[in-house]
Design a protein around this motif. Structure first.
Motif, PDB file in Angstrom:
ATOM      1  N   ARG A  11     -15.679  -3.774   3.194  1.00 11.97           N
ATOM      2  CA  ARG A  11     -14.297  -3.314   2.991  1.00 11.97           C
ATOM      3  C   ARG A  11     -13.679  -3.915   1.730  1.00 11.97           C
ATOM      4  N   THR A  12     -14.530  -4.339   0.805  1.00 15.90           N
ATOM      5  CA  THR A  12     -14.063  -4.918  -0.454  1.00 15.90           C
ATOM      6  C   THR A  12     -14.545  -4.045  -1.607  1.00 15.90           C
ATOM      7  N   PRO A  32     -14.289   1.030  -1.506  1.00 13.35           N
ATOM      8  CA  PRO A  32     -14.729  -0.225  -0.896  1.00 13.35           C
ATOM      9  C   PRO A  32     -16.150  -0.110  -0.366  1.00 13.35           C
ATOM     10  N   ASN A  76       2.671   1.159  -3.662  1.00 15.12           N
ATOM     11  CA  ASN A  76       1.892   0.556  -4.753  1.00 15.12           C
ATOM     12  C   ASN A  76       2.736  -0.392  -5.598  1.00 15.12           C
ATOM     13  N   ALA A 103      -5.778  -8.410  -4.613  1.00 16.10           N
ATOM     14  CA  ALA A 103      -6.869  -8.388  -5.605  1.00 16.10           C
ATOM     15  C   ALA A 103      -6.902  -9.708  -6.358  1.00 16.10           C
ATOM     16  N   GLU A 108     -11.078  -6.345  -4.615  1.00 18.50           N
ATOM     17  CA  GLU A 108      -9.828  -5.891  -3.972  1.00 18.50           C
ATOM     18  C   GLU A 108     -10.098  -5.622  -2.495  1.00 18.50           C
ATOM     19  N   ARG A 109      -9.077  -5.968  -1.680  1.00 18.38           N
ATOM     20  CA  ARG A 109      -9.206  -5.698  -0.242  1.00 18.38           C
ATOM     21  C   ARG A 109      -7.825  -5.360   0.325  1.00 18.38           C
ATOM     22  N   GLU A 110      -7.816  -4.410   1.235  1.00 15.57           N
ATOM     23  CA  GLU A 110      -6.553  -4.014   1.880  1.00 15.57           C
ATOM     24  C   GLU A 110      -6.460  -4.683   3.249  1.00 15.57           C
ATOM     25  N   SER A 119      -9.124   0.358  -6.797  1.00 20.02           N
ATOM     26  CA  SER A 119      -8.702   1.596  -6.138  1.00 20.02           C
ATOM     27  C   SER A 119      -7.954   2.515  -7.091  1.00 20.02           C
ATOM     28  N   LEU A 172      -6.232  -2.092 -10.513  1.00 21.90           N
ATOM     29  CA  LEU A 172      -7.079  -2.412  -9.366  1.00 21.90           C
ATOM     30  C   LEU A 172      -8.240  -1.421  -9.271  1.00 21.90           C
ATOM     31  N   SER A 177       0.815  -1.211   0.000  1.00 26.40           N
ATOM     32  CA  SER A 177       0.000   0.000   0.000  1.00 26.40           C
ATOM     33  C   SER A 177       0.846   1.258   0.000  1.00 26.40           C
ATOM     34  N   ARG A 191      -2.448  -4.485  -0.476  1.00 32.25           N
ATOM     35  CA  ARG A 191      -3.713  -4.567  -1.221  1.00 32.25           C
ATOM     36  C   ARG A 191      -3.689  -5.853  -2.043  1.00 32.25           C
TER      37      ARG A 191
END
Length: 458
Positions: free
Chosen positions: A122-123, A118, A94, A154, A140-142, A112, A110, A91, A152
């Protein structure tokens, strides 16, 4: 069904409404299926994402470096450019930490990166264009393994598989709804025909009344049109009663006028002198004029009688026999050519009156031959009424166009040596107009005069 028919309007409106309803239902079904298919696809990607998170978490070290997991649950992650990809990015910068072999070093955009935020879980989810211009569905999820390292993760799947399922469902749905729509159209057609059949039955009953086959509307009708049938029967009965009263009044008037005239005539004939002779002559003319105008009143009343129908051929043949007998010494030959089944929509007495006048005139003026021909007109007129044409021809001297116009005038006599009042052709003209037809004088193929009479036919 004709363009202006009630059945066609109901059928078209029902068909349009059915088509719109089915189209709306199809759109809703496809939209619901698309949402359901996307959720199922996202759940599948979510499983791969959780597997990836678990595999990465198990292999992480304090430096935040990872090695590629052995198995995420989908063999296509191992195939180059298969349309199924996963990637892990740090994150902070990147930078790609690790990615699936299927990416073969390519970059995966991605959610984001394109501003997709999200959701409550949170997705972030969405559609992107991946390597080799592939349409992908991606989630995608962090996550953070410690306070310094946030990543992150994905997972993307080939949206073509999803779209293919939706397309197959849409095609099948459209086909099924089209079959349902076709069935509804057929059902609507028969429903409209069945629903309006009582009106068609009423139309046939009215035609039977007009053709003289019935006197009133018979049978039972649905409650919606039963009052109409009752009102029509009442109207028909009122029409008959009105005509009967008119005939009674005409008869009473004839009696009231003829009795004083008879007294005047008898008194004049019983007295000698020029004045008495003139009074008797004028009284006779008055009687003839009264008879003529009363006859016109009778014809006008009978013209409005519903259901009067007369066969033409028997009337013509009877009059032809009468003319042959009356003018037997003159040797008049009366020929007839009547189309079989020809029927006049009117009173028999009116037809006898008009044809009697025409055939009598033709027999008086002919050299020795009279022809009567009757035919139906080829096509109905704009108001769907049919008309018949009767031609009465003779081989006499005929009339010039100027004298033809004078001949049909009321009381006009072109030859005072021939008996008559000069009212015959005028009566024929009036009756033809009363019935919506016409009367005219023309040149005859026999060399004399042709009388053409057009009257309504059944």
């Amino acid at each position: 069904m004709q363009g202006s028919s009630l059945a066609l309007r109901l059928f078209v409106l029902a068909a349009i409404w059915s088509a719109l309803s089915l189209a709306a239902a199809g759109s809703v079904l496809i939209a619901v299926y698309r949402g359901s298919a996307e959720r199922a696809f996202d759940e599948r990607l979510g499983v791969y994402l959780k597997t990836l998170v678990g595999a990465i978490a198990a292999q992480s070290d304090t430096a935040g470096s990872f090695r590629e997991p052995d198995n995420v649950g989908e063999p296509r992650f191992e195939l180059p450019l298969s349309g199924w990809y996963w990637v892990v990015r740090r994150s902070a910068d990147n930078k790609v930490v690790v990615a699936s072999k299927s990416l073969v070093g390519d970059v995966l955009v991605l959610p984001s990166d394109v501003g997709i935020a999200p959701g409550a879980d949170r997705t972030a989810k969405g559609y992107i264009q991946g390597p080799d211009r592939q349409d992908l569905r991606i989630i995608e999820r962090e996550i953070s393994f410690d306070e310094q390292n946030a990543f992150r993760l994905a997972v993307a799947g080939n949206a073509g598989d999803l779209n293919e399922d939706i397309t197959v469902f849409s095609t099948r749905t459209a086909l099924i709804l089209a079959l349902v729509g076709f069935g509804l159209v057929i059902t609507t057609y028969f429903q409209v025909r069945l629903g309006l059949f009582p009106i068609e039955r009423m139309r046939r009953a009215l035609f039977a009344i007009r053709s003289g086959e019935a006197e009133r509307l018979e049978g039972t009708f649905p409650s919606e049109i039963e009052p109409l049938a009752q009102e029509l029967n009442a109207l028909i009965e009122s029409n008959r009663e009105t005509m009967e009263r008119a005939r009674t009044h005409v008869g009473n008037l004839a009696h009231a006028l003829k009795t004083p005239l008879s007294v005047i005539t008898n008194e004049a004939r019983g007295t000698e002198g020029t004045l008495a002779a003139r009074i008797a002559e004028q009284a006779g003319l008055m009687r003839e004029y009264i008879d003529t105008h009363l006859e016109r009143a009778r014809m006008a009343a009978q013209r409005r009688v519903i259901g009067a129908v007369t066969d033409v051929e028997p009337v013509v043949e009877r009059l032809a026999r009468a003319m042959r007998k009356i003018f037997e010494r003159k040797g008049v030959v009366v020929e007839t050519d009547i189309q079989p089944g020809l029927r006049f929509r009117g009173e028999r007495q009116d037809l006898e009156e008009t044809l009697g006048n025409l055939m009598d005139n033709a027999s008086k003026w002919c050299i020795g031959r009279v022809s009567v021909t009757a035919r139906i007109e080829g096509n109905p007129r704009a108001d769907d009424r049919r008309f018949l044409t009767i031609w009465v021809d003779d081989d006499g001297p005929g009339l010039s166009p100027e004298k033809r116009l004078e001949a049909v005038k009321r009381g006009q006599r072109l030859d005072e040596t021939v008996p008559g009042t000069g009212l015959g052709l005028s009566i024929v003209t009036d009756l033809a107009v009363l019935y919506g037809g016409r009367f005219q004088l023309l040149d005859s193929p026999l060399g004399g005069l042709r009388c053409e009479l057009v009257l309504p036919a059944l």
